[in-house]
Write a protein that holds these residues in place. Structure first.
Motif, short mmCIF file in Angstrom:
data_model
loop_
_atom_site.label_atom_id
_atom_site.label_comp_id
_atom_site.label_asym_id
_atom_site.label_seq_id
_atom_site.Cartn_x
_atom_site.Cartn_y
_atom_site.Cartn_z
N ARG A 35 0.82 -1.22 0.00
CA ARG A 35 0.00 0.00 0.00
C ARG A 35 0.85 1.27 0.00
O ARG A 35 0.31 2.37 -0.13
CB ARG A 35 -0.99 -0.01 1.15
N ARG A 109 -5.58 -7.21 6.45
CA ARG A 109 -4.93 -6.15 7.26
C ARG A 109 -5.55 -4.80 6.96
O ARG A 109 -5.76 -3.98 7.87
CB ARG A 109 -3.44 -6.11 6.95
N LEU A 112 -8.69 -4.49 8.84
CA LEU A 112 -8.49 -4.38 10.28
C LEU A 112 -8.08 -2.98 10.72
O LEU A 112 -8.23 -2.64 11.89
CB LEU A 112 -7.43 -5.39 10.72
N TYR A 159 -6.70 -16.02 13.23
CA TYR A 159 -5.57 -15.61 14.06
C TYR A 159 -4.25 -16.10 13.46
O TYR A 159 -3.29 -15.33 13.36
CB TYR A 159 -5.75 -16.15 15.47
N LEU A 162 -3.32 -14.20 10.30
CA LEU A 162 -2.85 -12.85 10.56
C LEU A 162 -1.48 -12.84 11.22
O LEU A 162 -0.60 -12.07 10.84
CB LEU A 162 -3.84 -12.14 11.48
N PHE A 163 -1.31 -13.68 12.24
CA PHE A 163 -0.12 -13.57 13.07
C PHE A 163 1.02 -14.47 12.63
O PHE A 163 2.17 -14.19 12.92
CB PHE A 163 -0.47 -13.89 14.53
N ASN A 164 0.69 -15.58 11.96
CA ASN A 164 1.76 -16.51 11.61
C ASN A 164 1.82 -16.84 10.13
O ASN A 164 2.59 -17.71 9.74
CB ASN A 164 1.61 -17.81 12.42
N HIS A 165 1.03 -16.15 9.32
CA HIS A 165 1.09 -16.30 7.86
C HIS A 165 0.97 -17.77 7.43
O HIS A 165 1.66 -18.21 6.52
CB HIS A 165 2.40 -15.73 7.31
N LEU B 108 -2.81 -2.61 19.02
CA LEU B 108 -2.80 -3.91 18.35
C LEU B 108 -2.98 -3.75 16.84
O LEU B 108 -2.29 -4.38 16.03
CB LEU B 108 -3.93 -4.76 18.93
N ARG B 109 -3.90 -2.90 16.46
CA ARG B 109 -4.12 -2.65 15.03
C ARG B 109 -2.87 -2.07 14.38
O ARG B 109 -2.52 -2.43 13.25
CB ARG B 109 -5.28 -1.67 14.84
N MET B 111 0.14 -2.58 15.17
CA MET B 111 1.12 -3.64 14.99
C MET B 111 0.75 -4.52 13.81
O MET B 111 1.60 -4.91 13.01
CB MET B 111 1.24 -4.48 16.25
N LEU B 112 -0.53 -4.83 13.68
CA LEU B 112 -0.99 -5.73 12.63
C LEU B 112 -0.75 -5.17 11.23
O LEU B 112 -0.74 -5.92 10.26
CB LEU B 112 -2.48 -6.01 12.81
N ALA B 113 -0.57 -3.87 11.13
CA ALA B 113 -0.33 -3.28 9.82
C ALA B 113 1.00 -3.74 9.24
O ALA B 113 1.19 -3.70 8.03
CB ALA B 113 -0.37 -1.75 9.91
N GLY B 115 3.31 -6.86 8.68
CA GLY B 115 3.30 -8.31 8.73
C GLY B 115 4.51 -8.90 9.43
O GLY B 115 4.38 -9.83 10.24
N ALA B 116 5.68 -8.37 9.16
CA ALA B 116 6.90 -8.94 9.74
C ALA B 116 6.90 -8.76 11.25
O ALA B 116 7.21 -9.69 12.00
CB ALA B 116 8.12 -8.27 9.11
N THR B 118 4.37 -8.34 13.18
CA THR B 118 3.32 -9.17 13.77
C THR B 118 3.79 -10.62 13.92
O THR B 118 3.54 -11.25 14.95
CB THR B 118 2.07 -9.14 12.88
N ARG B 119 4.48 -11.11 12.92
CA ARG B 119 4.95 -12.48 12.99
C ARG B 119 5.97 -12.66 14.11
O ARG B 119 5.94 -13.63 14.87
CB ARG B 119 5.56 -12.89 11.65
N PHE B 122 4.14 -12.94 17.25
CA PHE B 122 3.54 -14.27 17.43
C PHE B 122 4.59 -15.25 17.94
O PHE B 122 4.33 -16.02 18.87
CB PHE B 122 2.97 -14.76 16.10
#
Lengths: 191, 191
Positions: A35, A109, A112, A159, A162-165, B108-109, B111-113, B115-116, B118-119, B122
């Motif tokens: 984006r 994402r 969200l 979940y 989102l979190f672990n691809h 939280l949102r 962070m979710l933006a 991906g790396a 967020t992983r 996790f």
DNA sequence: CCTCTTAATGCACAGATTGTGCGTTTGGAT
DNA sequence: ATCCAAACGCACAATCTGTGCATTAAGAGG
């Protein structure tokens, strides 16, 4: 029929919305969901509208992306396959297929980022689950509570995406459904 | 456990990072998590650094927000309370308390933006779960598999926070833990 | 202690984006 | 056919984005 809450659903407004949504989708697809490659003027240009239109209607690029995302991710309909398990698979497996792809994750994402849109989406998902339960009830099948289905199947899958691809295959959607439905009568669940 | 990948963790670099993180946190708190009220120059000014520093180190405002968020949300440590159930509650309940607040959801949102980020987060959560399981093992307690704990407790709670804005009380974290640990028929087969 | 090296920062600035006031167009209603 | 309000396009000031270049500071080695 139309889920458009706009006062004038049939006219120019609708055409503009469609053009803008399509512009976002194509631009995102071209850039693999990156984006940073998008901007309001870029989308406006692609859609053939003025930037000010986007600012007024959506207010923000993130909110536009969230709107497009939630719109894009709701095509699945509940269909009666003859069994609760079949209905759940027919409904949820395609979701997971789409969400778990790299581009699907990005779309998720984007959605969200907007809390209100996300919540509406949750309500819609829950509505689908309740429709599936209703169909099961008409058949005489006993279905788990909606919250149980969400907790045991939907939440872990989303979940982990989102979190672990995790990929669709790794998520074992069918196994999760089977384990949930088999907890009352069946013995060991085979993979 | 800070992920200090920076070559010079003790010097000016660290001071700048701390100042920028603090600036983001205070600005977000002042505006109730509304990130439209934030901009790179604003954060830079508050932190007493130049905008270019932020662009070079973090590349982007969303990525900066994600970095701050993941950093802010990892203070909890696993402590040995004497029982598996106690450890899990002591570890996870504070998380939920923080995440489920309106501002926590926003963080939280953010962070979710990314991906790396967020992983990585996790992985860190999973590491905590494994540490809790290790302590239980030393005690002679039998603990569910990590994936089971994630699926039954972590995923539903986080999912419901994100998608349905549920409060800490409504999430019934302790009830979920109790239900999971009370199931004696299941065997810990997976890792 | 002093010099050296290099990563990190500040500065300046061109290009792009953001967001709004104002006039114009569109589509439904009377 | 005419009216009217919502939606749009245009223009533009303020702001933000991101990079080349000079400068500073932290750590290494003499």
């Amino acid at each position: 029929m139309m889920t458009t809450a706009t006062p004038r659903p049939g006219g120019r407004s609708a055409r503009v919305q469609q053009a803008v949504h399509q512009a976002v989708r194509s631009l995102l697809a071209e850039n693999d969901g990156d984006r940073t490659a998008l901007s309001v003027p870029l989308v406006a240009d692609r859609a053939g509208v003025n930037s000010s239109t986007i600012y007024r209607r959506w207010g923000d690029l993130p909110r536009l992306l969230a709107a497009v995302a939630s719109n894009q991710m709701l095509p699945e309909q509940v269909e009666d396959t003859g069994s609760l398990r079949g209905d759940m698979e027919a409904w949820f497996v395609p979701y997971v297929e789409e969400f778990s792809s790299p581009l699907g994750r990005q779309v998720l994402r984007d959605m969200l980022a907007d809390g209100a849109v996300t919540r509406d989406y949750f309500q819609s998902m829950q509505g689908h689950v309740e429709e599936i339960r209703r169909l099961a009830g008409l058949r005489g099948e006993r279905a788990p509570a909606t919250s149980e289905i969400v907790d045991a199947v939907v939440a872990p899958v989303i979940y982990r995406i989102l979190f672990n691809h995790e990929s669709a295959a790794a998520l074992e959607v069918q196994g999760r459904i089977e384990r949930l439905l088999g907890e009352r009568s069946k013995g060991p669940a085979e993979t």
